[in-house]
Design an enzyme around this catalytic site. Structure first.
Site, short mmCIF file in Angstrom:
data_model
loop_
_atom_site.label_atom_id
_atom_site.label_comp_id
_atom_site.label_asym_id
_atom_site.label_seq_id
_atom_site.Cartn_x
_atom_site.Cartn_y
_atom_site.Cartn_z
N ASP A 148 5.32 -30.05 -3.59
CA ASP A 148 5.76 -29.58 -2.27
C ASP A 148 6.56 -28.28 -2.35
OD1 ASP A 148 7.92 -30.88 -3.42
OD2 ASP A 148 8.46 -32.01 -1.63
C1 LAN Z 1 14.93 -33.49 -6.62
C2 LAN Z 1 15.27 -32.43 -5.65
C3 LAN Z 1 14.13 -31.90 -4.84
C4 LAN Z 1 13.05 -32.94 -4.62
C5 LAN Z 1 12.07 -32.58 -3.48
C6 LAN Z 1 11.41 -31.24 -3.65
C7 LAN Z 1 12.83 -32.53 -2.16
C8 LAN Z 1 11.03 -33.70 -3.39
O1 LAN Z 1 10.20 -33.51 -2.29
C9 LAN Z 1 10.32 -33.88 -4.71
C10 LAN Z 1 11.30 -34.27 -5.81
C11 LAN Z 1 12.47 -33.28 -6.00
C12 LAN Z 1 11.97 -32.07 -6.78
C13 LAN Z 1 13.61 -33.90 -6.82
C14 LAN Z 1 13.32 -34.86 -7.90
C15 LAN Z 1 14.51 -35.58 -8.55
C16 LAN Z 1 15.76 -34.70 -8.65
C17 LAN Z 1 15.45 -33.49 -9.52
C18 LAN Z 1 16.09 -34.24 -7.22
C19 LAN Z 1 16.35 -35.39 -6.26
C20 LAN Z 1 17.43 -33.55 -7.42
C21 LAN Z 1 18.13 -34.37 -8.53
C22 LAN Z 1 17.08 -35.34 -9.12
C23 LAN Z 1 17.28 -35.58 -10.62
C24 LAN Z 1 16.35 -36.66 -11.10
C25 LAN Z 1 18.74 -35.92 -10.91
C26 LAN Z 1 19.05 -36.31 -12.31
C27 LAN Z 1 19.01 -37.79 -12.46
C28 LAN Z 1 18.19 -38.50 -13.24
C29 LAN Z 1 17.97 -39.90 -12.93
C30 LAN Z 1 17.50 -37.92 -14.40
#
Ligand code: LAN
Length: 728
Positions: free
Chosen positions: A457
């Site tokens: 996305d």
């Molecule tokens: C994010 C942030 C953005 C998010 C969107 C683009 C909004 C979504 O549509 C797809 C997934 C994604 C890219 C995403 C995946 C997981 C993230 C990177 C996070 C929620 C921000 C932080 C999170 C990450 C896993 C945090 C670290 C924690 C662990 C359990 C490893």
């Protein structure tokens, strides 16, 4: 015993003050990279003045004049744009404090300490201020995220971080937190990741950590549970974690470690049977209890496998894993995928290459990119920023409002377009197949090109922004057709057999892998799933693309879209809702799903799916016209209202969904928009309300720019659809 003897180390306890001098903090944004700097020298302070954005982020007075009071939706949009224009950073993008998770800082602090990385006093002061500010108001513990109930994970880890940063054990905040920790059974009741970090520090012993064998990485690719099939965040954390586990790296028992051994447990350190506590866990931490399968596997790995594990095979696995770690470091220029694997890769390099190695220096520099100074103190962001994602949405919101041709917004949007041009990823990573990376050429990441991980996305939203803007009169065409095709080629690799799209990669493993989910605190983490949000972004990007390029891979795109929307229909629940995975929750997913349906011409008038989706949203509208969903929906899977009342962001999501679906009762949408306008401040901004985002079902994630983006989009859409009239 031996390791109870204090050993000298370079660890120097930071000197804490109440707070730093906020007028000395500056955000440096170089291309997309963010680092915060504390200017100690008065000369520097004069030479590098604090910007509007710095002040806003720090919660200082920004002195922006009041705007004329809005009469129509576009008046309100224009007032908001005056505000966010000021927040644009010099490279052309937007940034923000990206908080929520409360388990990130401690990993970094422990890593700094065990790698003998000095912690400046101002850093320690502001991190402890942040942690203090987010202690649970009643019991003084910490939760998994800023709004969560106290857990052992949050409390044991943040307590430890504070102590390492120089807080005295008898400080009232520590005393209260310790009491709560002990009520929850102490650190031996922590989840896997807490036990891991505390063993690294030497406060726990490694026998308390369920096995993380690097040998897994040597499994052939065809094995159904081989790590390359896991969700990328899990496998990239598992990678360095398995390395460190295999090395059983433990820090020197400095006096502070010995003190922590006395503070974190409810029994005498020497009397703890570590192995017996591998599976003990406090109820709040135990969202996803370990399955019988995982428990059996762990038992075998602890009790039987050591007799067969040869040193040479273990070494082979460690070497292979370290090679993968180095590829990840190289491919991300040491930014790393996220704030969990970043510090772990740092530590793995330290263990292997020593304190002064090039890799260790680079990690020391790069870890700064995750830190952000906000009004509550210094925190670790969930990623190294939100650069491409928020910038793409802001461009689209202005386009939706029909204001892009207004010369007033020209410089802002041109800079934003230039930023997206600069951040497009132009090449696949080297050895893509060896490190199991997804094709990425032509794509965009969530944060920066340096980090370099594209997401279905994020590519789609950025592509939409670029396509729309660079075809608007007055804007330069910065991306030639080939670069657009590259983006499309990569997007087209993302469809699952189901028709839906996941996040970073198409799904590679079976849902049964969830049985091996060892991180008790999260749900749905082991593999990629189909997401209505991601799928919608892809569908709408493809639709827009075909409009401008009707001849490129046309048939494939049509088939892709049909299958994708069929998935959206299937994913709808009987009550008409869709479950959202990245925003809270049914409101967020509802907006996207309705947009997907609309992109194939399915709206309220002609589609049962759209009608049921609208009816669900409408049934949740509150008497003041707004919507207000609580993050509890994400955990429970049941729509739950937030106790604080209507929320601007959620109201905007619901209104956008209803407008996409051509919902016939316009008055109902107007009521929602009026709520949004009523919450706008005289200077054009909206204030932060409850947390908007989520991941892995349980951990909340703040998206502070959403309170600008989605109101602007909703109000602008209304004006375009019905005319810019004063709302009745
Ligand atoms: C994010 C942030 C953005 C998010 C969107 C683009 C909004 C979504 O549509 C797809 C997934 C994604 C890219 C995403 C995946 C997981 C993230 C990177 C996070 C929620 C921000 C932080 C999170 C990450 C896993 C945090 C670290 C924690 C662990 C359990 C490893």
């Amino acid at each position: 015993s031996d390791d109870q003897t204090p050993t000298a180390s370079t660890y120097k306890k930071p000197k804490l003050s109440e707070h730093t001098d906020y007028s000395r903090w500056r955000l440096l944004a170089e291309r997309g990279r963010h680092t915060w700097h504390y200017l100690q020298d008065d000369e520097d302070v004069k030479e590098w003045p604090q910007s509007f954005a710095d002040k806003y982020f720090l919660g200082l007075d920004t002195h922006l004049p009041d705007q004329p009071s809005p009469k129509t939706p576009l008046d309100s949009v224009k007032n908001a744009l005056e505000f966010i224009k000021e927040l644009q950073l010099p490279p052309g993008h937007w940034g923000c404090e990206y908080g929520g998770p409360m388990f990130l800082i401690p990993g970094a602090v422990i890593t700094w300490v065990v790698t003998e990385t000095p912690i400046p006093d101002h850093t320690a002061t502001e991190i402890t201020r942040y942690i203090f500010n987010h202690a649970h108001p009643e019991d003084g513990g910490w939760g998994l995220h800023t709004e969560g109930d106290s857990s052992v994970f949050g409390t044991a880890m943040n307590y430890t971080a504070c102590r390492l940063l120089g807080v005295d054990a008898e400080h009232p905040v520590m005393v209260k937190a310790r009491g709560t920790l002990h009520k929850m059974g102490g650190a031996t009741n922590g989840p896997h990741w807490a036990k891991f970090w505390l063993s690294v520090l030497g406060v726990c012993q490694w026998e308390i950590v369920n096995p993380v064998p690097p040998e897994f990485w040597l499994l052939p690719d065809w094995v159904p549970f081989a790590p390359w099939r896991w969700w990328i965040h899990m496998r990239m954390v598992f990678l360095p974690m398995s390395f460190i586990w295999s090395k059983r790296f433990t820090y020197k028992p400095i006096p502070l470690v010995l003190e922590l051994r006395k503070e974190l447990f409810v029994q005498d350190y020497d009397s703890i049977n570590w192995n017996a506590h591998r599976n003990t866990i406090y109820k709040v931490d135990n969202y996803h209890p370990k399955t019988w399968l995982l428990k059996t596997a762990n038992w075998l790995l602890v009790n039987i496998w050591p007799y067969f594990r040869t040193e040479s095979f273990a070494k082979k696995a460690e070497d292979y894993v370290f090679k993968q770690i180095q590829m990840e470091d190289k491919n991300t220029l040491f930014s790393n995928l996220g704030p969990v694997n970043g510090p772990m890769n740092f530590l793995a390099c330290y263990i292997t290459e020593g304190p002064n190695a090039y890799s260790v220096q680079r990690h020391r520099e790069r870890i700064a990119d995750f830190f952000w100074v906000g009004k509550d103190g210094l925190l670790m962001n969930g990623t190294n920023g939100v650069q491409c994602w928020d910038t793409a949405f802001i461009i689209q919101a202005v386009m939706d409002a029909g204001l892009a041709e207004d010369p007033k917004y020209h410089p802002m949007l041109t800079a934003a377009l230039e930023f997206l041009e600069d951040q497009q990823i132009r090449e696949n990573v080297d050895d893509q197949d060896i490190c199991y990376r997804q094709q990425r050429k032509g794509g965009w990441p969530f944060s920066t090109q340096d980090q370099g991980y594209v997401v279905s996305d994020c590519i789609s939203e950025a592509l939409k922004a670029v396509l729309l803007l660079q075809r608007t009169p007055g804007y330069p065409k910065l991306l030639d057709d080939q670069r657009i095709y590259d983006a499309i080629d990569t997007i087209l690799t993302y469809q699952n057999a189901s028709g839906g799209c996941a996040s970073y990669e198409p799904t590679r493993g079976s849902e049964y892998l969830e049985m091996l989910n060892a991180a008790e605190v999260f749900g749905r983490i082991m593999i990629e799933y189909d997401y209505p949000e991601c799928t919608t972004a892809v569908v709408t990007a493809l639709s827009l693309f075909t409009k401008y390029y009707p001849d490129y891979r046309t048939e494939e795109i049509k088939v892709f879209k049909d299958k994708a929307v069929a998935y959206i229909r299937r994913a709808q629940r009987p009550d008409g809702s869709w479950y959202g995975s990245w925003g809270v929750c049914f409101t967020y997913a509802g907006m996207f799903a309705l947009e997907s349906l609309a992109s194939l011409g399915e709206t309220y008038g002609n589609s049962t799916h759209s009608r049921k989706g609208c009816d669900f949203l409408v049934s949740k509208q509150r008497s003041d016209g707004g919507w207000s969903e609580s993050y509890r929906s994400c955990e429970s899977g049941v729509y739950t209202e937030h106790h604080t009342g209507s929320q601007v962001v959620m109201t905007a999501w619901a209104c956008i969904g209803l407008m996409e679906a051509d919902y016939p009762d316009r008055a109902l949408i107007e009521k929602g928009l009026k709520h949004i306008i009523s919450k706008q401040q005289p200077n054009g901004e909206w204030l932060q309300e409850a947390i908007e985002g989520v991941f892995n079902k349980t951990c909340m994630m703040a998206y502070p720019n959403y309170k600008f983006i989605f109101p602007i989009k909703a109000l602008g859409m209304y004006a375009k659809k019905y005319g810019d009239i004063a709302l009745p």
